[in-house]
Design an enzyme around this catalytic site. Structure first.
Site, short mmCIF file in Angstrom:
data_model
loop_
_atom_site.label_atom_id
_atom_site.label_comp_id
_atom_site.label_asym_id
_atom_site.label_seq_id
_atom_site.Cartn_x
_atom_site.Cartn_y
_atom_site.Cartn_z
CG ASP A 41 -9.86 -11.84 -15.17
OD1 ASP A 41 -8.89 -11.72 -14.39
OD2 ASP A 41 -10.24 -12.93 -15.61
CB ILE A 42 -6.00 -8.13 -12.72
CG1 ILE A 42 -4.75 -7.23 -12.84
CG2 ILE A 42 -5.73 -9.37 -11.88
CD1 ILE A 42 -4.34 -6.57 -11.55
CG ASN A 78 -2.14 -16.45 1.23
OD1 ASN A 78 -1.00 -16.92 1.25
ND2 ASN A 78 -3.15 -17.08 0.65
N GLY A 115 -9.89 -15.53 -4.48
CA GLY A 115 -9.97 -14.20 -5.07
C GLY A 115 -9.00 -14.00 -6.22
CG ASP A 117 -3.08 -15.51 -4.25
OD1 ASP A 117 -2.25 -15.65 -5.16
OD2 ASP A 117 -2.86 -15.85 -3.07
CB THR A 165 -11.20 -3.93 -1.09
OG1 THR A 165 -11.03 -4.31 -2.45
CG2 THR A 165 -10.36 -2.71 -0.78
P1 ADP Z 1 -7.58 -9.59 -0.36
O1 ADP Z 1 -7.37 -10.89 0.37
O2 ADP Z 1 -6.35 -8.73 -0.45
O3 ADP Z 1 -8.78 -8.86 0.14
P2 ADP Z 1 -9.10 -10.60 -2.68
O4 ADP Z 1 -8.58 -11.33 -3.85
O5 ADP Z 1 -10.05 -11.31 -1.77
O6 ADP Z 1 -7.82 -10.03 -1.89
O7 ADP Z 1 -9.83 -9.28 -3.16
C1 ADP Z 1 -9.16 -8.15 -3.65
C2 ADP Z 1 -9.99 -7.56 -4.78
O8 ADP Z 1 -9.71 -8.27 -5.99
C3 ADP Z 1 -11.51 -7.65 -4.56
O9 ADP Z 1 -12.08 -6.40 -4.89
C4 ADP Z 1 -11.94 -8.73 -5.56
O10 ADP Z 1 -13.25 -8.49 -6.03
C5 ADP Z 1 -10.94 -8.49 -6.67
N1 ADP Z 1 -10.73 -9.57 -7.65
C6 ADP Z 1 -11.00 -10.88 -7.55
N2 ADP Z 1 -10.65 -11.53 -8.69
C7 ADP Z 1 -10.14 -10.58 -9.53
C8 ADP Z 1 -9.62 -10.59 -10.87
N3 ADP Z 1 -9.54 -11.72 -11.58
N4 ADP Z 1 -9.20 -9.41 -11.41
C9 ADP Z 1 -9.28 -8.27 -10.70
N5 ADP Z 1 -9.74 -8.19 -9.45
C10 ADP Z 1 -10.19 -9.34 -8.87
#
Ligand code: ADP
Length: 179
Positions: A11-12, A25, A33, A35, A119
């Site tokens: 989890d980032i 966005n 997601g 964000d 992605t």
């Molecule tokens: P985008 O709209 O650019 O596609 P998303 O947030 O929907 O962005 O997805 C981008 C990536 O981030 C996906 O692979 C998703 O699984 C991942 N993701 C979602 N939450 C987290 C998190 N807390 N830490 C890391 N990666 C995440």
């Protein structure tokens, strides 16, 4: 293999770094997601600072503080929505990584963590996106000697495996020892 480039599953929002990158966005006012997770973890001060930024175009990047995150800063970038690949999506995705790295360079950050931009909800195929991401991050590490650590944080095991394969392909295409 570049020892400054790490691929991890996690989890980032938990990553301690000079900056983490947000796949935002174009409104910069939060979303789902990664964000949404970043805004929840950083607290309402992040949204207040983002309001001042007046949005961000795809491929560009803007900097805020990290507030309640362990990371000191957030670099917000807006990936392309996948529309089949004929709308310049690959070039826009590459620019996201370049724009984020330009902020890293300008601020002299020594550590930065990236999610897999575009992605998720934006549906960019991850096999192609991973190759673009790793190519740009490798180029950044070659160009910025003060940058000590670039981490790509993949949310799922399957995504991590895709990035591991893409890094192996990049390494072999450049010859062992040169990446
Ligand atoms: P985008 O709209 O650019 O596609 P998303 O947030 O929907 O962005 O997805 C981008 C990536 O981030 C996906 O692979 C998703 O699984 C991942 N993701 C979602 N939450 C987290 C998190 N807390 N830490 C890391 N990666 C995440």
């Amino acid at each position: 293999m570049d020892t400054k480039l790490a691929l991890i599953q996690g989890d980032i929002t938990r990553v301690d770094a000079d900056a983490i990158v947000n796949a935002a966005n174009s409104s910069l006012l939060g979303g789902g997601g990664v964000d949404g997770a970043i805004h929840r973890a950083a607290g309402p001060e992040l949204l207040a600072e983002c309001r001042e930024l007046r949005g961000c175009a795809p491929g560009q990047a803007k900097l805020t503080k990290g507030y309640r995150l362990p990371a000191r800063h957030v670099i917000h970038t807006v990936g392309p929505v996948w529309r089949g690949g004929g709308q310049g999506e690959a070039a826009t995705l590459a620019r996201c990584y370049q724009s984020a790295l330009a902020i890293v360079e300008a601020r002299g950050f020594r550590s930065v963590a990236f999610p897999s931009i575009s992605t998720g909800v934006y549906r960019f195929p991850i096999d192609r996106a991973s190759a673009i991401a790793l190519r740009e991050l490798h180029a950044g590490l070659e160009r910025l000697p003060f940058l000590e650590k670039v981490t790509v944080v993949l949310f799922s095991q399957a995504d991590l495996e895709t990035y591991v394969r893409a890094l192996a392909a990049l390494t072999s295409s450049r010859g062992a020892g040169n990446v």
